[in-house]
Design a protein around this motif. Structure first.
Motif, PDB file in Angstrom:
ATOM      1  N   ILE A 157     -27.225 -28.127  82.228  1.00 39.00           N
ATOM      2  CA  ILE A 157     -26.309 -27.574  82.451  1.00 39.00           C
ATOM      3  C   ILE A 157     -26.630 -26.499  83.660  1.00 39.00           C
ATOM      4  O   ILE A 157     -26.337 -26.439  85.153  1.00 39.00           O
ATOM      5  N   GLY A 158     -27.677 -25.929  83.370  1.00 39.28           N
ATOM      6  CA  GLY A 158     -27.702 -25.017  84.364  1.00 39.28           C
ATOM      7  C   GLY A 158     -28.956 -25.479  85.448  1.00 39.28           C
ATOM      8  O   GLY A 158     -29.567 -24.427  85.788  1.00 39.28           O
ATOM      9  N   PHE A 159     -29.027 -26.565  85.261  1.00 36.82           N
ATOM     10  CA  PHE A 159     -29.952 -26.972  86.378  1.00 36.82           C
ATOM     11  C   PHE A 159     -30.067 -26.381  88.091  1.00 36.82           C
ATOM     12  O   PHE A 159     -30.479 -25.844  88.848  1.00 36.82           O
ATOM     13  N   TRP A 160     -28.924 -26.804  88.321  1.00 40.43           N
ATOM     14  CA  TRP A 160     -28.800 -25.955  89.577  1.00 40.43           C
ATOM     15  C   TRP A 160     -28.210 -24.368  89.039  1.00 40.43           C
ATOM     16  O   TRP A 160     -26.653 -23.389  89.527  1.00 40.43           O
ATOM     17  N   TYR A 161     -29.250 -23.367  88.902  1.00 43.99           N
ATOM     18  CA  TYR A 161     -29.428 -21.917  88.663  1.00 43.99           C
ATOM     19  C   TYR A 161     -29.087 -21.146  89.368  1.00 43.99           C
ATOM     20  O   TYR A 161     -28.884 -20.229  89.082  1.00 43.99           O
ATOM     21  N   LYS A 162     -29.008 -21.739  90.908  1.00 41.35           N
ATOM     22  CA  LYS A 162     -28.569 -20.775  91.441  1.00 41.35           C
ATOM     23  C   LYS A 162     -27.237 -20.201  91.212  1.00 41.35           C
ATOM     24  O   LYS A 162     -26.233 -19.091  91.870  1.00 41.35           O
ATOM     25  N   ASP A 163     -25.698 -20.724  91.157  1.00 39.03           N
ATOM     26  CA  ASP A 163     -24.824 -20.138  90.712  1.00 39.03           C
ATOM     27  C   ASP A 163     -24.516 -19.173  89.710  1.00 39.03           C
ATOM     28  O   ASP A 163     -24.485 -20.523  88.792  1.00 39.03           O
ATOM     29  N   PRO A 164     -24.620 -18.753  89.358  1.00 44.20           N
ATOM     30  CA  PRO A 164     -24.279 -17.940  87.756  1.00 44.20           C
ATOM     31  C   PRO A 164     -23.264 -18.468  86.993  1.00 44.20           C
ATOM     32  O   PRO A 164     -23.411 -18.373  85.537  1.00 44.20           O
ATOM     33  N   GLU A 165     -22.363 -19.527  87.527  1.00 45.66           N
ATOM     34  CA  GLU A 165     -21.350 -20.195  86.700  1.00 45.66           C
ATOM     35  C   GLU A 165     -21.592 -20.989  85.955  1.00 45.66           C
ATOM     36  O   GLU A 165     -21.487 -21.075  85.082  1.00 45.66           O
ATOM     37  N   ASN A 166     -22.867 -22.043  86.394  1.00 40.93           N
ATOM     38  CA  ASN A 166     -23.750 -23.041  85.953  1.00 40.93           C
ATOM     39  C   ASN A 166     -24.179 -22.269  84.509  1.00 40.93           C
ATOM     40  O   ASN A 166     -24.333 -22.272  83.472  1.00 40.93           O
TER      41      ASN A 166
END
Lengths: 630, 102, 526
Positions: A157-166
């Motif tokens: 879920i947090g794979f695109w880690y650069k977005d804090p929302e993820n």
């Protein structure tokens, strides 16, 4: 053939290990090859094992392969051992096969993303952990898989880690499910304390011998296990994490948050069915939880604008059906619906993924429109998947699985007409939101242009899944339509059968007709409102009542808000207030007292000899006075 | 032969002791403090003498000689210290040397 | 004799490193590395030579025994012995010792010789504590590890080091005085009872004590140990000391020094005062549960990375307290696992923090974020140990925590249920580490951060290998500690016949059969 079983989970773990250690230095194609090959080979071996299992079933229909003893302390001696029986075979087939298709699909979907090899590493780790979950022959090993899939869900879920929302969504998923896991852990402690074992086979044997039906211990245990199940399967009251989990890449949503991991709760309850039968109260609660969840999630799905969130709520709702099935004791129907659902929901997610990618990462349905002509393969497979989701009569897999659940809810051993009514209403709502989604996404005028077209790598999984979600249903036909019980006959060798005595063919026929009419009515109404007269819906939606209702449903019935106010805010507040640890104040106070005395005494140390002489004299006088007069 | 009563001797010793002690407390010049200390020592010596003659014992005089010897030693050490302090502080004020203040 | 060598090599190595640093700093580092490595090898040799279950006597768990009358007139002997429990902890000591020398390789430039002297003497003190079977010697080594640690924090620490070193010293020194009083009291009571005045542990075992005296003496010992452990509300030295110490100091503190407290409870408190321990069981478990929850909440709130990791120790050591007072094999074996796994995982996190601090010169979490793409190796390592710290199955900490909780559930349902909430709490703070350091947006200050180099990857690789090994195949460890743990449990159950107990025995399980003794007291949850 069966002794190859250990290879099934070993392959994905091996793939993970290779990718984790060397993935960063591999070219992208090699990483993808490792990832897909490990899942594919695993699926191949699973099919071979399945054929061998069905053609020459082992004694008792259970095959156990012990690899090594994990640890052995004071009677707790779990082994790393795999348990293959019809239920786990069904699960590993779905996991490896759907998993393989989704891996294949991801090769194109994730192309060019940062962390391409990391993605496949996590996906392989997921498949491995999920296999351990369903194959584990004791509850600790099951717990290992259980936590492992939770971890992978978090990572992906947090794979695109650069977005804090993820990152937030990922943590929410992990922590909310962990709440359930904690309950489950306590359940395991009870089981071990009372039965002296955590081996699944032994528990199923021992529990009925030691516990009376409805006594407090099995009720407590079942309730705690249910806690774990609702956490993982996103049922009331721990369902809030799943819609947010859509922050992950779409293949992840398809594999983890639709087809496999979220059904782990269903697996756990089916696995521990003996405990639940000993606690009929809790089994009823399972059904009620399922019914409530499927309704609540259905209404929420009706108001979403993000296509993935529609599908997420739909997943929650469909798992609600599985819980309903378990709750009315229709074990095999629950497992059957799991399998069909895995096919069509993975298909729908992958289809939506194609659209999202084709429209340049656009997830809002209202900005799509007219996709029908742009992506014909996707359109047709998506329609097939949707038809299966709404359980269109006769021609879809979903019809057969959902019909079975409704049938048992109405006329099974533990029939409950309220639960049946909820299921029927749920079917109607499903028809509404599915039609709405299809209409808004595919029909009407195009609002964006096509960004890229999918190649065969993405389309083949869609077609295979479309075939499966249609024909997969035909292995289990009701009495009215030829009476074929390949699946339930297979499952019922280890899960109790549910006889619907007193319900004749006529009842069944009536139920089927009622269900079919409900579904077609739902589709028709949705067609009227969303396709023919969208302005009528819009006018209601923007009226003050409609708006309130819309927002309330859209936010998932305010559960997030409630938990935030009730739990998150107070805990964070306490943590913030107590950041510097109020106990430290005690010691600071002691130190302060010492300093005060220090200052007082150091004042007397003036350094002047005459002061000291005075002090000595005074002391001498006082001492003498005391000595003389007392 | 008229003997002086012991009480008179002790009272004189007491007065001398208190005078010396007041001197120690009020004088700031270290030489005078040393002088006052000598007065106190001799006052206690006088008390020993008076007591010794009262009980006709030699111990009082022995103690007085002991005190005299000790006073001599004390004065020599004390004067040496005062000299050193005067060298460091350029004053004989006892209060100036309060480096040991806490 | 080999036991003596373990200590002597470290002490001599420390002195040699100090002297050698006068000429060459690198020589000091190499000498320390070699000294710790030699000791590590010696410890492994002991392990290999004494496979599980083979002990000196049938009923004694000792593997090697060394004894030399030191001051016979006071009954003080130089008595060292090793059993499975101390062997594992000595192995951990040497393992972490090697790694902490490696960690300080580039970090310490100022007075490196004296630094290594202190480091090795701390290790020597800790080893001595784990090996001593004479209470006088035990106290001696207990103090030996304290003073070099004080220097380590006070000289090479961070900005607030003086405060931290004083706090550390006062807490531990004050609490160990209670233990000294208790040791002397035990010495005299035993002497009066039997006429034999001795500090020897084996002879003091089973000293008949009046109940009130037993309780007070137990508290004397327990206070010294729970301060070291530490247990809320005596934990306040820990966050300061851990935060301010240099990396090697934090690693040794967290991974080893805390374990001396846990070891003390297992080795001395439970066998010497079994009845008092049983009376204090529920309060002890409650203290453990409070530590678990309270430590986790505090860890969650911190913005200083190192302080966060420090508070996780409070959380994890709560499990040790909970398990130690559960008093059954399951929980005590869990405690042993927890000691080892916490040593490895927290040690690794401190090394990670230290490495990050060396690169970006801050420990403030608000100034970090999004580091994954720059330092993926650090991120991966951080992920593994954050997961270890939240108890992910497959890593050693899971087995430790699961065994402790399962065992303590048998002893007390409700306290364990509360303590289990700690699993959620530890998830929250562990994920926060990842979220604040490696994920999310980058801070404004953009600069190049080098990833782990080969030396650091060797350190981290060995730690990861160890924690995974403990997670998937802990058999050798559990087998090694089993005789020792059973011995501890036996001492508690034997003496119960002599005392006027209200409670029945706790179920001690053997084999797969379930003894249902002690069930009547657990009706609470039903």
């Amino acid at each position: 053939m069966l002794d190859l079983l250990w290879i099934v989970p070993a392959l994905p773990f091996l793939g993970f290990l290779i990718l984790a250690l060397f993935g960063a230095r591999m070219p992208g194609k090699a990483a993808a090859a490792v990832g897909v090959a490990s899942a594919g080979l695993s699926a191949l071996i699973t099919i071979l094992i399945g054929i061998s299992f069905i053609s020459s079933p082992p004694q008792g229909r259970v095959y156990i392969q012990t690899l090594w003893e994990w640890f052995n302390v004071a009677g707790m001696n779990p082994s790393i051992a795999l348990r293959l029986d019809p239920v786990s075979l069904t699960f590993i087939f779905v996991i490896t096969f759907v998993g393989f298709l989704i891996h294949l699909y991801s090769v194109e979907y994730m192309e060019g993303e940062e962390g391409y090899s990391r993605f496949f590493a996590y996906m392989n780790l997921f498949v491995g952990s999920m296999l351990m979950l369903v194959l584990g022959d004791n509850l600790i090993l099951l717990y290992l898989g259980w936590e492992g899939v939770g971890l992978c869900s978090y990572l992906l879920i947090g794979f695109w880690y650069k977005d804090p929302e993820n990152g937030y969504a990922a943590r929410k998923a992990f922590i909310v499910t962990r709440v359930g896991d904690t309950a489950m852990a306590i359940g395991l402690f009870i089981l071990f304390t009372e039965l002296g074992t955590l081996n699944i086979g032994k528990i199923l044997e021992q529990a009925p011998l030691n516990w009376a039906v409805g006594s407090s211990l099995p009720v407590l245990t079942a309730a705690l296990l249910l806690g774990g199940a609702v956490g993982k399967s996103a049922q009331l009251p721990l369902q809030t994490w799943l819609p947010d989990a859509m922050a992950g890449p779409t293949p992840v949503s398809a594999l983890i948050h639709a087809a496999t991991m979220v059904t782990a709760g269903v697996y756990l309850i089916a696995r521990m069915h003996v405990i639940f039968t000993l606690a009929p109260v809790i089994l009823t609660i399972v059904g009620v939880v399922g019914a409530l969840t499927l309704l609540i999630a259905g209404f929420s799905a009706l108001t979403q604008s993000d296509i993935k969130r529609v599908l997420a709520y739909s997943t929650i709702s469909q798992i609600g059906y599985m819980f309903l099935a378990l709750g009315v004791g229709a074990w095999s129907a629950g497992i059957f619906h799991f399998m069909i659902h895995a096919f069509f929901k993975a298909l729908l997610f992958l289809g939506s993924g194609v659209i999202i990618l084709a429209l340049h990462h656009e997830q809002n349905m209202f900005k799509m429109g007219g996709v029908k002509n742009m992506l014909p393969v996707t359109f047709w497979t998506f329609i097939i998947g949707s038809a299966s989701l709404v359980a269109l009569p006769l021609i879809t897999g979903g019809f057969y699985s959902k019909d079975l659940i409704l049938f048992y809810a109405f006329s099974g051993e533990r029939a409950n007409h309220w639960l049946y009514a909820a299921g029927l209403l749920g079917a109607f709502i499903t028809a509404l939101y599915t039609t709405r989604m299809v209409v808004i996404t595919f029909f009407g005028e195009a609002k964006t242009h096509l960004h890229r077209k999918p190649t065969w790598i993405m389309e083949v999984p869609l077609i295979v899944l479309a075939v499966l979600s249609t024909f997969g249903g035909f292995i289990e036909l009701p009495d009215t339509l030829g009476h074929l019980t390949l699946f339930s006959g297979f499952i019922q060798t280890i899960l109790p059968a549910n006889s619907a005595e007193g319900a004749g063919i006529s009842t069944e026929l009536i139920l089927q007709i009622v269900a079919a009419v409900t579904v077609i009515l739902g589709i028709f109404i949705a067609y009227l409102f969303y396709y023919k007269n969208p302005e009528k819906v819009a006018s209601f939606r923007w009226s003050s009542f409609g708006n309130t209702l819309h927002n309330y449903w859209k936010k998932g019935w305010g559960f997030d808000w409630l938990y935030d106010k009730l739990i998150v805010t107070p805990v964070v507040w306490i943590a913030e207030v107590n950041k510097s640890d109020f106990i430290d104040l005690i010691y600071t106070f002691i130190a302060w007292i010492n300093r005060v005395f220090n200052r007082a005494f150091s004042f007397t140390q003036s350094g002047r000899v005459r002061w000291y002489a005075m002090g000595i004299a005074l002391g001498a006088i006082i001492t003498l006075t005391i000595a003389v007069f007392l | 032969m008229n003997t002086v009563p012991m009480e008179s001797g002790l009272i004189l010793a007491g007065i001398l002791f208190i005078l010396g002690f007041i001197g120690v407390l009020v004088r700031r010049n270290m030489v005078f403090i040393l002088l006052s200390l000598e007065v106190m020592l001799n006052a206690s010596g006088l008390a020993f003498i008076a007591a010794g003659s009262r009980w006709v014992q030699p111990d009082g005089q022995v103690m007085f000689i002991f005190i005299l010897a000790m006073a001599a030693a004390e004065v020599s050490v004390g004067l040496a210290l005062i000299l050193q302090i005067f060298r460091d502080f350029k004053t004989l004020d006892a209060d100036a040397a309060d480096n040991m203040r806490g | 004799m080999i036991l003596l060598w373990l200590v002597i090599i470290l002490m001599a190595g420390g002195i040699a490193a100090w002297i050698a640093a006068k000429w060459n700093v690198m020589a000091a580092r190499w000498i320390s590395l070699i000294a710790t490595l030699v000791d590590f090898v010696l410890a492994i040799i002991i392990w290999v030579e004494h496979p599980s279950g083979i002990t000196l006597g049938a009923n004694a768990p000792w593997l090697v025994d060394f004894r030399w009358n030191w001051i016979p007139s006071f009954g003080i002997s130089f008595h060292m012995a090793i059993d499975g429990l101390s062997l594992l902890l000595v192995l951990l000591t040497m393992f972490i010792g090697v790694l902490s020398v490696l960690t300080s390789w580039t970090e310490i430039e100022y007075r490196a010789g004296f630094f290594h002297f202190n480091l090795l003497w701390i290790l020597a003190g800790i080893t001595g504590v784990f090996l001593s079977l004479d209470l006088f010697m035990f106290y001696f080594f207990w103090e030996v590890m304290l003073i070099p640690m004080y220097f380590l924090i006070g000289i090479w620490g961070h900005e607030n080091r003086i405060y931290a070193s004083f706090k550390f010293f006062i807490f531990t020194q004050a609490s160990s005085l209670f233990m000294l009083v208790a040791i002397v009291a035990l010495y005299f009571i035993h002497g009066k009872n039997t006429g034999v005045y001795t500090f020897d542990y084996l002879q003091l075992l089973g000293t008949a004590l009046p109940p009130a005296a037993e309780m007070w003496l137990m508290f004397g010992f327990l206070i010294a140990f729970v301060v070291k452990l530490p247990i809320v509300p005596l934990h306040n030295w820990l966050p300061d000391a851990h935060t301010e110490a240099p990396t090697a100091g934090s690693v040794v503190l967290a991974a080893l020094l805390l374990k001396t407290g846990a070891y003390g409870i297992l080795r001395f408190v439970i066998p010497l005062f079994p009845n008092a321990v049983r009376d204090f069981q529920v309060p002890g478990m409650i203290l453990g549960a409070i530590g678990i929850i309270y430590g986790a909440i505090l860890a969650f709130a911190q913005t200083d990375f190192k302080r966060l990791v420090a508070y996780t120790s409070v959380n994890h050591m709560g499990f040790v307290m909970l398990g130690a007072f559960a008093l059954n094999e399951l929980a005590l074996q869990g405690v042993v696992m927890q000691m080892l796994c916490h040593g490895i995982s927290t040690g690794a996190l401190f090394i990670l923090v230290g490495a990050l601090y060396e690169r970006i010169h801050t420990r403030d979490l608000n100034k970090m974020g999004g580091f994954w793409d720059q330092i993926p190796r650090m991120g991966g390592v951080g992920l593994v140990f954050a997961l270890a710290s939240l108890g992910l199955p497959g890593l050693g900490n899971f087995i430790a925590e699961f065994l402790i909780l399962a065992g303590s559930y048998m002893a007390n349902n409700w306290v364990t249920a509360v303590a289990t909430l700690g699993l959620v709490a530890s998830t929250i703070y562990s994920l926060r580490i990842m979220a604040r350091v490696f994920y999310g947006r980058k801070p404004k200050i953009e600069k190049h951060i080098p990833d782990f180099n080969v030396r650091e990857m060797i350190i981290m690789g060995s730690l990861i290998a160890a924690i995974v090994w403990l997670g998937v195949f802990p058999h050798p460890v559990l087998d090694t500690s089993r005789p020792a743990i059973n011995n501890i449990i036996n001492t508690t159950s034997q003496s119960s016949s002599m005392s006027n107990l209200k409670k029945p025995l706790l179920p001690v399980k053997t084999g797969t059969t379930v003894q249902l003794a002690g069930k009547s007291e657990k009706g609470g949850a039903r």
